[in-house]
Design an enzyme around this catalytic site. Sequence first.
Site, PDB file in Angstrom:
ATOM      1  N   SER A   1      18.505  -0.652  -1.149  1.00 13.67           N
ATOM      2  CA  SER A   1      18.829  -1.755  -2.075  1.00 13.67           C
ATOM      3  C   SER A   1      17.861  -2.925  -2.005  1.00 13.67           C
ATOM      4  O   SER A   1      17.700  -3.650  -2.980  1.00 13.67           O
ATOM      5  CB  SER A   1      20.261  -2.250  -1.820  1.00 13.67           C
ATOM      6  OG  SER A   1      20.426  -2.637  -0.471  1.00 13.67           O
TER       7      SER A   1
ATOM      8  N   GLU B   1      27.293 -18.568  -8.529  1.00 14.28           N
ATOM      9  CA  GLU B   1      27.677 -18.906  -7.165  1.00 14.28           C
ATOM     10  C   GLU B   1      26.775 -18.112  -6.234  1.00 14.28           C
ATOM     11  O   GLU B   1      26.243 -17.062  -6.598  1.00 14.28           O
ATOM     12  CB  GLU B   1      29.132 -18.509  -6.920  1.00 14.28           C
ATOM     13  CG  GLU B   1      29.365 -17.049  -6.535  1.00 14.28           C
ATOM     14  CD  GLU B   1      28.902 -16.018  -7.564  1.00 14.28           C
ATOM     15  OE1 GLU B   1      28.849 -16.356  -8.757  1.00 14.28           O
ATOM     16  OE2 GLU B   1      28.571 -14.888  -7.161  1.00 14.28           O
TER      17      GLU B   1
ATOM     18  N   LYS C   1      19.323  -6.929  -7.179  1.00 14.83           N
ATOM     19  CA  LYS C   1      20.079  -7.970  -7.885  1.00 14.83           C
ATOM     20  C   LYS C   1      19.413  -8.420  -9.182  1.00 14.83           C
ATOM     21  O   LYS C   1      20.091  -8.805 -10.124  1.00 14.83           O
ATOM     22  CB  LYS C   1      20.307  -9.174  -6.963  1.00 14.83           C
ATOM     23  CG  LYS C   1      21.336  -8.893  -5.884  1.00 14.83           C
ATOM     24  CD  LYS C   1      21.784 -10.175  -5.215  1.00 14.83           C
ATOM     25  CE  LYS C   1      22.930  -9.939  -4.257  1.00 14.83           C
ATOM     26  NZ  LYS C   1      22.490  -9.287  -2.996  1.00 14.83           N
TER      27      LYS C   1
HETATM   28  C1  LIG Z   1      23.366  -8.607  -2.157  1.00 18.95           C
HETATM   29  C2  LIG Z   1      22.829  -7.379  -1.535  1.00 18.95           C
HETATM   30  C3  LIG Z   1      23.655  -6.267  -1.223  1.00 18.95           C
HETATM   31  C4  LIG Z   1      25.130  -6.258  -1.416  1.00 18.95           C
HETATM   32  O1  LIG Z   1      25.569  -6.404  -2.711  1.00 18.95           O
HETATM   33  P1  LIG Z   1      26.186  -5.189  -3.545  1.00 18.95           P
HETATM   34  O2  LIG Z   1      26.777  -5.852  -4.721  1.00 18.95           O
HETATM   35  O3  LIG Z   1      27.210  -4.509  -2.664  1.00 18.95           O
HETATM   36  O4  LIG Z   1      25.072  -4.279  -3.868  1.00 18.95           O
HETATM   37  C5  LIG Z   1      23.052  -5.130  -0.695  1.00 18.95           C
HETATM   38  N1  LIG Z   1      21.734  -5.076  -0.445  1.00 18.95           N
HETATM   39  C6  LIG Z   1      20.921  -6.122  -0.709  1.00 18.95           C
HETATM   40  C7  LIG Z   1      19.466  -6.001  -0.407  1.00 18.95           C
HETATM   41  C8  LIG Z   1      21.435  -7.300  -1.249  1.00 18.95           C
HETATM   42  O5  LIG Z   1      20.619  -8.346  -1.520  1.00 18.95           O
END
Ligand SMILES: *Cc1c(COP(=O)(O)O)cnc(C)c1O
Length: 387
Positions: free
Chosen positions: A371, A112, A90
């Site tokens: 992610s 938000e 993010k």
């Molecule tokens: C917020 C988040 C997601 C989901 O958000 P996307 O916009 O679909 O990427 C996925 N993995 C992590 C670690 C997150 O913090």
Amino acid sequence: MSQQLQQEGYFGEFGGSFVPPELQEVLNYLSAQFYKFKDDPEYNEELRYYLREYVGRQSPLTYVQRLSEAWGGAKIYLKREDLNHTGAHKINNAIGQILLAKRMGAKRIIAETGAGQHGVATATACAMFDMECIIYMGAEDTRRQALNVFRMELLGATVVPVNKGQGRLKDAVDEALDDLVRNYKNTFYLLGSAVGPHPFPTMVKHFQSVISEESKRQILEKEGRLPDAIVACAGGGSNAIGAFAHYIDEPSVRLIGVEPDQAPSLTQGVPSIIHGFKCLVLLDEEGQPKKTYSIAAGLDYPGIGPEHSHLKVSGRAEYATVTNEEVLEAFQELSRTEGIIPALESAHAVAYAKKLAPTMRKDQILIVNLSGRGDKDVEQVFQMLKK
Ligand SMILES: *Cc1c(COP(=O)(O)O)cnc(C)c1O
């Protein structure tokens, strides 16, 4: 996808902007500024500087030999967004948008947040760039995520609990949009995923595309060829679209997004308008966005980014679901086998990779986009496993 279509914010029939005229004017201005700066050399030099020196990019593309052997198929690489500052992808988007906000002369950043992860990334970027930071959060969510509220406050943000409606994410979005319309002259709305009206999905994709820009270069260096498949989890879809972006025009690379079986927007959604844009949405019997539930807070959203909706309908990308049990097993298996504790969201991608890898040959390559890291989820998993 032609440039023309992208510029208007449409991906096939999806995307667009369905908002009141006063908000549309603000978005038109934002769009013009984004297209003005996205190819500006000075802007890009500054962006690259902060991604390197503050976020810690590039992130490694780690070959996980033990997991590959255990699963007995494809050679598996992990793209390590978990190693970014603040522990997830993010921050890539937060830094990109805040540098744009600075150039637009904004003094206040608003955002938000649902579970708080985007709020924390935004508050982090605001601390770093000395910007006033207001985070709208459903009142119910502020109680459930008290620790994240404290984190944001530590970082200097003001967290505003929203009591309207059900006191959840949707109500926080409405409140943030109201604020933007009232204060657009000095305020920038920093949106956290590849969703919302144009230009947000295009803008967020642009900033998250650094993931596949790097992974493509890295895999060519390591293996001398492209991967056979990329797997990423999809909530709003920002890490997935970033992980796919530089492979969309490489038809030999399978692109696979993974959702929780309890919030399967792409596998079961229908075309509809939600939060000012058109995408595949899960609807209930009354035609309202369905109340979803996921053990991974970041995947708990009844819609999905418009470009994913288009990639699904056009057949370029595939989307699959996994169960909570499979996610919990993947969470533990990656921890035990490789010493990497994944975020519960990312564990969805790992869980699907576990099914896919054995169907692939040993000389094939599978990249899993990790992610985020799992420190934030350890207590929740502890509670779930105790039961
Ligand atoms: C917020 C988040 C997601 C989901 O958000 P996307 O916009 O679909 O990427 C996925 N993995 C992590 C670690 C997150 O913090």
